[in-house]
Design a protein around this motif. Structure first.
Motif, PDB file in Angstrom:
ATOM      1  N   HIS A 163       0.836  -0.894   0.507  1.00  0.00           N
ATOM      2  CA  HIS A 163       0.110  -0.030  -0.218  1.00  0.00           C
ATOM      3  C   HIS A 163       1.169   0.784  -0.218  1.00  0.00           C
ATOM      4  O   HIS A 163       2.437   1.412   0.252  1.00  0.00           O
ATOM      5  CB  HIS A 163      -0.838  -0.250   0.993  1.00  0.00           C
ATOM      6  CG  HIS A 163      -1.897   0.876   1.350  1.00  0.00           C
ATOM      7  ND1 HIS A 163      -1.777   2.029   1.709  1.00  0.00           N
ATOM      8  CD2 HIS A 163      -3.345   0.824   1.100  1.00  0.00           C
ATOM      9  CE1 HIS A 163      -3.010   2.634   1.471  1.00  0.00           C
ATOM     10  NE2 HIS A 163      -4.212   1.908   0.813  1.00  0.00           N
ATOM     11  N   LEU A 209     -11.188 -10.106   0.519  1.00  0.00           N
ATOM     12  CA  LEU A 209     -11.882  -9.203   1.237  1.00  0.00           C
ATOM     13  C   LEU A 209     -13.341  -9.313   0.658  1.00  0.00           C
ATOM     14  O   LEU A 209     -14.464  -9.875   1.459  1.00  0.00           O
ATOM     15  CB  LEU A 209     -12.445  -7.701   2.189  1.00  0.00           C
ATOM     16  CG  LEU A 209     -10.471  -8.177   3.165  1.00  0.00           C
ATOM     17  CD1 LEU A 209     -10.258  -6.376   3.899  1.00  0.00           C
ATOM     18  CD2 LEU A 209     -11.001  -8.786   4.240  1.00  0.00           C
ATOM     19  N   HIS A 256     -10.937  -5.774  -2.937  1.00  0.00           N
ATOM     20  CA  HIS A 256     -10.652  -4.943  -1.223  1.00  0.00           C
ATOM     21  C   HIS A 256      -9.208  -6.260  -1.282  1.00  0.00           C
ATOM     22  O   HIS A 256      -9.978  -7.461  -1.681  1.00  0.00           O
ATOM     23  CB  HIS A 256     -11.432  -4.517  -0.606  1.00  0.00           C
ATOM     24  CG  HIS A 256     -12.022  -3.379  -1.391  1.00  0.00           C
ATOM     25  ND1 HIS A 256     -12.910  -3.172  -1.660  1.00  0.00           N
ATOM     26  CD2 HIS A 256     -11.844  -2.021  -0.843  1.00  0.00           C
ATOM     27  CE1 HIS A 256     -13.447  -2.000  -1.250  1.00  0.00           C
ATOM     28  NE2 HIS A 256     -12.133  -1.270  -1.173  1.00  0.00           N
ATOM     29  N   CYS A 268      -6.111  -8.149   1.661  1.00  0.00           N
ATOM     30  CA  CYS A 268      -5.653  -7.527   2.703  1.00  0.00           C
ATOM     31  C   CYS A 268      -4.493  -9.002   3.140  1.00  0.00           C
ATOM     32  O   CYS A 268      -4.327  -9.860   1.979  1.00  0.00           O
ATOM     33  CB  CYS A 268      -6.043  -7.722   4.289  1.00  0.00           C
ATOM     34  SG  CYS A 268      -6.973  -9.277   4.662  1.00  0.00           S
ATOM     35  N   GLN A 327      -3.735  -7.267  13.685  1.00  0.00           N
ATOM     36  CA  GLN A 327      -4.352  -6.663  12.602  1.00  0.00           C
ATOM     37  C   GLN A 327      -3.851  -7.098  10.732  1.00  0.00           C
ATOM     38  O   GLN A 327      -2.443  -6.418  11.089  1.00  0.00           O
ATOM     39  CB  GLN A 327      -4.413  -5.120  12.998  1.00  0.00           C
ATOM     40  CG  GLN A 327      -4.811  -4.487  12.209  1.00  0.00           C
ATOM     41  CD  GLN A 327      -4.635  -3.060  12.859  1.00  0.00           C
ATOM     42  OE1 GLN A 327      -4.295  -2.939  14.020  1.00  0.00           O
ATOM     43  NE2 GLN A 327      -4.753  -1.552  12.090  1.00  0.00           N
ATOM     44  N   GLU A 333      -3.981  -3.625   5.188  1.00  0.00           N
ATOM     45  CA  GLU A 333      -4.406  -3.934   3.805  1.00  0.00           C
ATOM     46  C   GLU A 333      -3.233  -3.313   2.349  1.00  0.00           C
ATOM     47  O   GLU A 333      -2.467  -3.311   2.318  1.00  0.00           O
ATOM     48  CB  GLU A 333      -5.769  -2.331   3.549  1.00  0.00           C
ATOM     49  CG  GLU A 333      -6.252  -1.592   2.996  1.00  0.00           C
ATOM     50  CD  GLU A 333      -6.917  -0.710   2.838  1.00  0.00           C
ATOM     51  OE1 GLU A 333      -7.176  -0.315   2.067  1.00  0.00           O
ATOM     52  OE2 GLU A 333      -6.519   0.124   3.956  1.00  0.00           O
ATOM     53  N   SER A 383      -3.121  -2.372  -1.327  1.00  0.00           N
ATOM     54  CA  SER A 383      -3.833  -1.401  -2.565  1.00  0.00           C
ATOM     55  C   SER A 383      -4.150  -2.358  -3.770  1.00  0.00           C
ATOM     56  O   SER A 383      -3.924  -3.570  -4.229  1.00  0.00           O
ATOM     57  CB  SER A 383      -3.090  -0.398  -2.665  1.00  0.00           C
ATOM     58  OG  SER A 383      -2.391  -0.546  -3.958  1.00  0.00           O
ATOM     59  N   ARG A 384      -5.804  -1.689  -4.149  1.00  0.00           N
ATOM     60  CA  ARG A 384      -6.282  -2.354  -5.782  1.00  0.00           C
ATOM     61  C   ARG A 384      -4.693  -2.198  -6.887  1.00  0.00           C
ATOM     62  O   ARG A 384      -5.005  -3.355  -7.303  1.00  0.00           O
ATOM     63  CB  ARG A 384      -7.729  -1.825  -6.029  1.00  0.00           C
ATOM     64  CG  ARG A 384      -8.083  -2.820  -5.186  1.00  0.00           C
ATOM     65  CD  ARG A 384      -9.545  -1.871  -5.880  1.00  0.00           C
ATOM     66  NE  ARG A 384      -9.831  -0.034  -6.014  1.00  0.00           N
ATOM     67  CZ  ARG A 384     -10.643   0.417  -5.484  1.00  0.00           C
ATOM     68  NH1 ARG A 384     -11.957  -0.215  -6.113  1.00  0.00           N
ATOM     69  NH2 ARG A 384     -10.431   1.245  -4.593  1.00  0.00           N
TER      70      ARG A 384
END
Length: 140
Positions: A90, A106, A110, A112, A120, A123, A125-126
């Motif tokens: 990201h 997700l 999206h 992760c 946790q 993320e 990024s696309r």
């Protein structure tokens, strides 16, 4: 003469920015530890214990097996220095390839990454998802 001697002497010393640039030149070896000062104490974290780097504003959070530290280094510089063992997922995150447990979708578009010993997820990024998937597929 004294001023000239002092100027020549100081010109021979490298500042912190120049030293960092030398440390990340192609062919040079990456650091094996990161150092950060926290409450008047210097903390040293081996790179192999770093799970990810997360940038927020002008600081970078180093998430490692013993907790988190904040360092004043650019994510771009860390990415260049540790390109062999970390991947950008990201615009604000690098993850350690050795800690990746899964690359999860997700919902539509999206993604992760889940890291070992870290609750946790991070993320993805696309835009970077195809590159990250390929890097993980190649086995780092």
């Amino acid at each position: 003469r004294e001023e000239l001697a002092a100027a020549i002497s100081s010109a021979g010393h490298l500042n912190r920015v120049q030293l960092q640039q030398l440390a990340i030149q192609p062919g040079s070896r990456a650091r094996r530890h990161l150092c950060a000062r926290l409450r008047d104490k210097l903390h040293v974290v081996p790179i192999e214990n770093v799970q990810c780097f997360i940038a927020e504003q002008k600081y970078v959070t180093v998430c490692h097996t013993g907790g988190e530290l904040i360092i004043d280094e650019a994510l771009k510089d860390l990415e260049q220095e540790f390109a062999q063992s970390f991947v950008r997922v990201h615009r604000n995150a690098l993850v350690a390839l050795g800690y990746v447990e899964s690359f999860d979708k997700l919902d539509e578009g999206h993604f992760c990454i889940r890291l070992r010993d870290r609750e946790q997820p991070v993320e993805v990024s696309r835009r970077l998802a195809p590159e990250v998937r390929e890097r993980l597929r190649r086995g780092h």
